[in-house]
Motif scaffolding. Structure first.
Motif, short mmCIF file in Angstrom:
data_model
loop_
_atom_site.label_atom_id
_atom_site.label_comp_id
_atom_site.label_asym_id
_atom_site.label_seq_id
_atom_site.Cartn_x
_atom_site.Cartn_y
_atom_site.Cartn_z
N ASP A 262 -6.05 4.69 11.54
CA ASP A 262 -6.49 5.24 12.83
C ASP A 262 -7.59 4.39 13.45
O ASP A 262 -7.59 4.14 14.67
CB ASP A 262 -6.99 6.67 12.66
CG ASP A 262 -5.86 7.66 12.45
OD1 ASP A 262 -4.70 7.31 12.74
OD2 ASP A 262 -6.13 8.78 11.99
N SER A 265 -6.29 1.12 14.98
CA SER A 265 -5.58 1.32 16.24
C SER A 265 -6.54 1.55 17.41
O SER A 265 -6.13 1.44 18.57
CB SER A 265 -4.62 2.51 16.11
OG SER A 265 -5.33 3.72 15.97
N ASN A 290 3.92 4.57 11.16
CA ASN A 290 2.99 4.80 12.27
C ASN A 290 3.19 3.77 13.39
O ASN A 290 2.23 3.40 14.08
CB ASN A 290 1.55 4.78 11.77
CG ASN A 290 1.21 6.01 10.97
OD1 ASN A 290 1.28 7.13 11.47
ND2 ASN A 290 0.85 5.82 9.71
N LYS A 293 1.88 4.53 16.99
CA LYS A 293 0.42 4.42 17.14
C LYS A 293 0.00 2.96 17.29
O LYS A 293 -0.82 2.61 18.15
CB LYS A 293 -0.26 5.05 15.92
CG LYS A 293 -1.75 4.90 15.88
CD LYS A 293 -2.35 5.72 14.74
CE LYS A 293 -1.89 5.24 13.38
NZ LYS A 293 -2.49 6.04 12.29
N GLU A 296 0.88 1.08 20.62
CA GLU A 296 0.00 1.39 21.75
C GLU A 296 -1.02 0.28 21.98
O GLU A 296 -1.53 0.10 23.09
CB GLU A 296 -0.72 2.72 21.52
CG GLU A 296 0.17 3.94 21.64
CD GLU A 296 0.68 4.14 23.06
OE1 GLU A 296 -0.12 3.99 24.00
OE2 GLU A 296 1.88 4.46 23.21
#
Length: 300
Positions: A262, A265, A290, A293, A296
């Motif tokens: 996370d 990203s 993922n 994600k 992006e």
């Protein structure tokens, strides 16, 4: 009388000069336990926190603000009889980023199979060379994993001495026959395989170097030297991809991505398109689940 007062002050100052290394919060979820006397879990929480935070695990000096922060999230799944508990444990360790108020997650691991015997007011002792009980061994094990992970982010392979102790704990605990400590071919996400991949497997050595590059040579200098920081953090992901190519879906690779996915990203949104493009290619190899994600990042 004055001498006595000064002696007390000196002892107190000496105590605070060498603070303990860990500052863990223990959270116990007993909703599934279905027992009436839930006060035992309050006692358990206090006992476990005292075990982790109330002793010195190293010979190094830590100021109070330097203590390693973490969470131990325990879910009690079953109480088959009084004093015996089956649980899962989520272990999280965070570290401050130099020059900021930001704390970064450096370790995030789900231990799915822990059973233990607990009697209120029982003392919890620790011995590196002996298995005393399944509480002391598990807590001592994750204390040293936390120390090792933290030290690895400040110095290349800086946590080796702590991983060695964690490895000793596993070797001694195997005699207990308790789940999680043995070389199980059907359960590769347990304590045995975690320390094996960290401490003994050359395949995963690049991930330990990645932890140093990503944090000390990356996040810690991101505000002052962003280009250099992004290059170093990209190299860290390259090293993780290298380990994953040699041994796909290894426990240490998964653990790294669970902690950093996370954040990567979000942090890399400020990097150049060239860096983001290579980064996404690597991430899709290592953590394809993922993909949305990570893709992006190319739209930023």
């Amino acid at each position: 009388m004055k001498k006595a007062v000064f002696s007390i002050i000196f002892i107190c100052l000496a105590f605070f000069a060498k603070a303990q290394e860990l500052n863990f919060t223990v959270i116990i979820n007993s909703d599934r336990a279905r027992i009436q006397n839930t006060t035992v879990f309050s006692t358990m929480k206090t006992s476990f926190e005292q075990f982790l935070n109330g002793r010195s695990w190293t010979t190094d000096e830590f100021r109070p603000e330097e203590r390693i922060q973490g969470n131990l999230l325990i879910t009690i799944n079953d109480v088959p009889q009084v004093g015996i508990y089956n649980a899962t444990v989520q272990v999280q360790v965070v570290r401050p980023v130099y020059g900021t108020n930001y704390e970064t997650l450096i370790f995030n691991f789900a231990d799915r199979n822990w059973n233990f015997d607990y009697i209120e007011s029982q003392p919890l002792e620790f011995n590196r060379f002996n298995f005393l009980n399944n509480i002391s061994s598990l807590l001592g094990y994750y204390a040293h994993i936390a120390l090792g992970m933290d030290y690895d982010t400040f110095e290349k392979e800086g946590g080796q001495q702590f991983f060695e102790i964690a490895n000793d704990i596993v070797n001694n605990a195997q005699q207990s026959g308790r789940p999680g400590w043995v070389q199980s071919p059907t359960d590769r996400r347990n304590r045995y395989w975690l320390i094996n991949d960290i401490y003994s497997s050359p395949v995963y050595a690049p991930i330990r170097e990645a932890n140093y590059l990503y944090h000390r040579q990356g996040l810690d200098i991101l505000l002052t030297e962003p280009e250099k920081a992004y290059e170093n953090m990209l190299e860290a992901v390259r090293l993780v991809a290298e380990a994953n190519k040699a041994q796909p879906n290894g426990i240490l690779t998964i653990t790294f991505m669970d902690a950093k996915g996370d954040e990567i990203s979000k942090v890399f949104k400020g990097a150049s398109l060239e860096i983001r493009t290579e980064l996404v290619e690597l991430l899709l190899e290592v953590d394809p689940n993922n993909a949305r994600k990570y893709n992006e990042l190319l739209k930023s």
